[in-house]
Design a protein around this motif. Structure first.
Motif, PDB file in Angstrom:
ATOM      1  N   GLY A 174       0.794  -1.217   0.000  1.00 58.56           N
ATOM      2  CA  GLY A 174       0.000   0.000   0.000  1.00 58.56           C
ATOM      3  C   GLY A 174       0.829   1.271   0.000  1.00 58.56           C
ATOM      4  N   ILE A 175       2.151   1.156  -0.064  1.00 58.01           N
ATOM      5  CA  ILE A 175       3.041   2.317  -0.092  1.00 58.01           C
ATOM      6  C   ILE A 175       3.439   2.576  -1.545  1.00 58.01           C
ATOM      7  CG2 ILE A 175       5.193   3.323   0.762  1.00 58.01           C
ATOM      8  CD1 ILE A 175       3.252   2.570   3.034  1.00 58.01           C
ATOM      9  N   ALA A 176       3.290   3.811  -1.990  1.00 52.58           N
ATOM     10  CA  ALA A 176       3.645   4.180  -3.361  1.00 52.58           C
ATOM     11  C   ALA A 176       5.157   4.123  -3.557  1.00 52.58           C
ATOM     12  CB  ALA A 176       3.141   5.593  -3.655  1.00 52.58           C
ATOM     13  N   PRO A 177       5.598   3.931  -4.783  1.00 50.68           N
ATOM     14  CA  PRO A 177       7.042   3.958  -5.058  1.00 50.68           C
ATOM     15  C   PRO A 177       7.654   5.300  -4.651  1.00 50.68           C
ATOM     16  CG  PRO A 177       5.853   3.104  -6.956  1.00 50.68           C
ATOM     17  CD  PRO A 177       4.828   3.638  -5.995  1.00 50.68           C
ATOM     18  N   ASN A 178       8.847   5.238  -4.083  1.00 44.57           N
ATOM     19  CA  ASN A 178       9.633   6.425  -3.712  1.00 44.57           C
ATOM     20  C   ASN A 178       8.912   7.351  -2.749  1.00 44.57           C
ATOM     21  OD1 ASN A 178      11.802   5.628  -5.449  1.00 44.57           O
ATOM     22  ND2 ASN A 178      10.463   6.222  -7.144  1.00 44.57           N
ATOM     23  N   GLU A 179       8.131   6.771  -1.851  1.00 50.19           N
ATOM     24  CA  GLU A 179       7.345   7.542  -0.885  1.00 50.19           C
ATOM     25  C   GLU A 179       8.175   7.882   0.346  1.00 50.19           C
ATOM     26  OE1 GLU A 179       4.909   9.803   0.150  1.00 50.19           O
ATOM     27  OE2 GLU A 179       3.601   8.421  -0.957  1.00 50.19           O
ATOM     28  N   THR A 180       8.084   9.133   0.778  1.00 50.19           N
ATOM     29  CA  THR A 180       8.630   9.554   2.061  1.00 50.19           C
ATOM     30  C   THR A 180       7.557   9.271   3.106  1.00 50.19           C
ATOM     31  OG1 THR A 180      10.030  11.233   1.051  1.00 50.19           O
ATOM     32  CG2 THR A 180       9.505  11.522   3.391  1.00 50.19           C
ATOM     33  N   LEU A 181       7.969   8.678   4.219  1.00 47.33           N
ATOM     34  CA  LEU A 181       7.035   8.245   5.258  1.00 47.33           C
ATOM     35  C   LEU A 181       7.210   9.099   6.511  1.00 47.33           C
ATOM     36  CD1 LEU A 181       7.730   4.425   4.889  1.00 47.33           C
ATOM     37  CD2 LEU A 181       5.904   5.752   3.796  1.00 47.33           C
ATOM     38  N   VAL A 182       6.106   9.499   7.105  1.00 48.66           N
ATOM     39  CA  VAL A 182       6.141  10.273   8.339  1.00 48.66           C
ATOM     40  C   VAL A 182       5.471   9.445   9.429  1.00 48.66           C
ATOM     41  CG1 VAL A 182       5.500  12.429   9.484  1.00 48.66           C
ATOM     42  CG2 VAL A 182       6.056  12.425   7.028  1.00 48.66           C
ATOM     43  N   PHE A 183       6.263   9.077  10.435  1.00 45.63           N
ATOM     44  CA  PHE A 183       5.775   8.298  11.565  1.00 45.63           C
ATOM     45  C   PHE A 183       5.808   9.149  12.823  1.00 45.63           C
ATOM     46  CE2 PHE A 183       7.562   4.970   8.845  1.00 45.63           C
ATOM     47  CZ  PHE A 183       6.644   3.947   8.950  1.00 45.63           C
ATOM     48  N   VAL A 184       4.808   8.984  13.667  1.00 43.42           N
ATOM     49  CA  VAL A 184       4.888   9.427  15.049  1.00 43.42           C
ATOM     50  C   VAL A 184       4.807   8.151  15.866  1.00 43.42           C
ATOM     51  CG1 VAL A 184       3.782  10.702  16.910  1.00 43.42           C
ATOM     52  CG2 VAL A 184       3.945  11.712  14.620  1.00 43.42           C
ATOM     53  N   THR A 185       5.840   7.905  16.672  1.00 41.83           N
ATOM     54  CA  THR A 185       5.939   6.664  17.440  1.00 41.83           C
ATOM     55  C   THR A 185       5.917   6.974  18.930  1.00 41.83           C
ATOM     56  OG1 THR A 185       8.362   6.706  17.524  1.00 41.83           O
ATOM     57  CG2 THR A 185       7.355   5.613  15.630  1.00 41.83           C
ATOM     58  N   ASP A 186       5.247   6.134  19.696  1.00 43.33           N
ATOM     59  CA  ASP A 186       5.268   6.187  21.154  1.00 43.33           C
ATOM     60  C   ASP A 186       5.958   4.936  21.671  1.00 43.33           C
ATOM     61  OD1 ASP A 186       3.810   8.534  21.061  1.00 43.33           O
ATOM     62  OD2 ASP A 186       2.044   7.737  22.100  1.00 43.33           O
ATOM     63  N   ALA A 187       7.004   5.116  22.462  1.00 47.92           N
ATOM     64  CA  ALA A 187       7.739   3.979  23.056  1.00 47.92           C
ATOM     65  C   ALA A 187       6.998   3.537  24.317  1.00 47.92           C
ATOM     66  CB  ALA A 187       9.170   4.366  23.366  1.00 47.92           C
ATOM     67  N   VAL A 188       6.189   2.494  24.171  1.00 53.49           N
ATOM     68  CA  VAL A 188       5.416   1.966  25.298  1.00 53.49           C
ATOM     69  C   VAL A 188       6.353   1.315  26.304  1.00 53.49           C
ATOM     70  CG1 VAL A 188       3.592   0.357  25.960  1.00 53.49           C
ATOM     71  CG2 VAL A 188       3.385   1.665  23.825  1.00 53.49           C
ATOM     72  N   SER A 189       7.315   0.523  25.791  1.00 55.78           N
ATOM     73  CA  SER A 189       8.332  -0.060  26.664  1.00 55.78           C
ATOM     74  C   SER A 189       9.619  -0.280  25.887  1.00 55.78           C
ATOM     75  CB  SER A 189       7.855  -1.385  27.290  1.00 55.78           C
ATOM     76  OG  SER A 189       7.714  -2.388  26.307  1.00 55.78           O
ATOM     77  N   VAL A 190      10.730  -0.254  26.605  1.00 58.92           N
ATOM     78  CA  VAL A 190      12.050  -0.463  26.028  1.00 58.92           C
ATOM     79  C   VAL A 190      12.750  -1.526  26.855  1.00 58.92           C
ATOM     80  CG1 VAL A 190      14.314   0.598  25.614  1.00 58.92           C
ATOM     81  CG2 VAL A 190      12.225   1.913  25.199  1.00 58.92           C
ATOM     82  N   GLY A 191      13.151  -2.606  26.166  1.00 62.27           N
ATOM     83  CA  GLY A 191      13.908  -3.654  26.841  1.00 62.27           C
ATOM     84  C   GLY A 191      13.086  -4.641  27.639  1.00 62.27           C
ATOM     85  N   LYS A 192      11.795  -4.713  27.401  1.00 61.80           N
ATOM     86  CA  LYS A 192      10.941  -5.667  28.133  1.00 61.80           C
ATOM     87  C   LYS A 192      10.206  -6.539  27.177  1.00 61.80           C
ATOM     88  CE  LYS A 192      10.326  -2.461  31.879  1.00 61.80           C
ATOM     89  NZ  LYS A 192       9.466  -1.647  32.643  1.00 61.80           N
TER      90      LYS A 192
END
Length: 192
Positions: A174-192
């Motif tokens: 579903g991603i077009a060729p040569n698409e720039t992607l913008v993500f907003v990520t929330d780190a729910v947990s790290v290392g668990k």
């Protein structure tokens, strides 16, 4: 020469099949294989997006609007007055706590994804109500995530602007060729 071109094409398709599974959708992995087969039957060369006129400058993290608190689905606004960045952009919008993530650690992340070209939301674990788990640096996600999530702390909200070469390149899932992607990520947990 034909054999060499065919080997390069098959290698490209294999790399695309691996990348197709990169963003953490809970879709069946057979979808990635099916998509790769479709790509193979369509030929090894991907259609290029027509060149667009430059707006004179690349966007920065400050140009991209993000609203919403940690844990809530964000609203992402992509500007019209600048070009998509050619390099990975990483910016913490909300600082978390604890040690930063390193390669090999388990991360649990929520994310929203917007396509630069049409400014439409393509995916959101927030909408599904189910965070995504990955091993950082394990090749389970696109390269933009493996690079951009290094150092993320639990409780952080991080903006990632991923150029095509660190995302889906020639496209897929579903991603077009040569698409720039913008993500907003929330780190729910790290290392668990």
């Amino acid at each position: 020469m034909y054999t060499l071109a065919r080997m390069i094409g098959i290698g490209t398709i294999a790399a695309a099949a691996i990348a197709l599974a990169a963003c953490g959708s809970d879709d069946d992995k057979s979808a990635a294989v099916s998509s790769a087969k479709t790509t193979m039957s369509a030929g090894a060369s991907a259609a290029q997006r027509p060149a667009t006129q430059s707006k004179g400058r690349e966007c920065t993290a400050e140009d991209i609007g993000v609203t919403g608190d940690f844990g809530a689905a964000p609203t992402i606004t992509i500007p019209d007055n600048c070009d998509p960045p050619a390099q990975l952009i990483v910016k913490d919008l909300i600082e978390g706590s604890g040690p930063g993530a390193v390669a090999g650690q388990q991360l649990t992340m929520n994310y929203a994804l917007v396509a630069w070209s049409n400014k439409q939301k393509l995916d959101s674990s927030f909408d599904r109500g189910k965070p995504f788990q990955l091993t950082l640096g394990g090749g389970q996600v696109i390269e933009g995530w493996d690079q951009g999530l290094v150092g993320v702390r639990a409780g952080s909200r991080r903006l990632l602007v991923v150029p095509p070469d660190l995302g889906y390149g020639s496209g897929g899932r579903g991603i077009a060729p040569n698409e720039t992607l913008v993500f907003v990520t929330d780190a729910v947990s790290v290392g668990k």
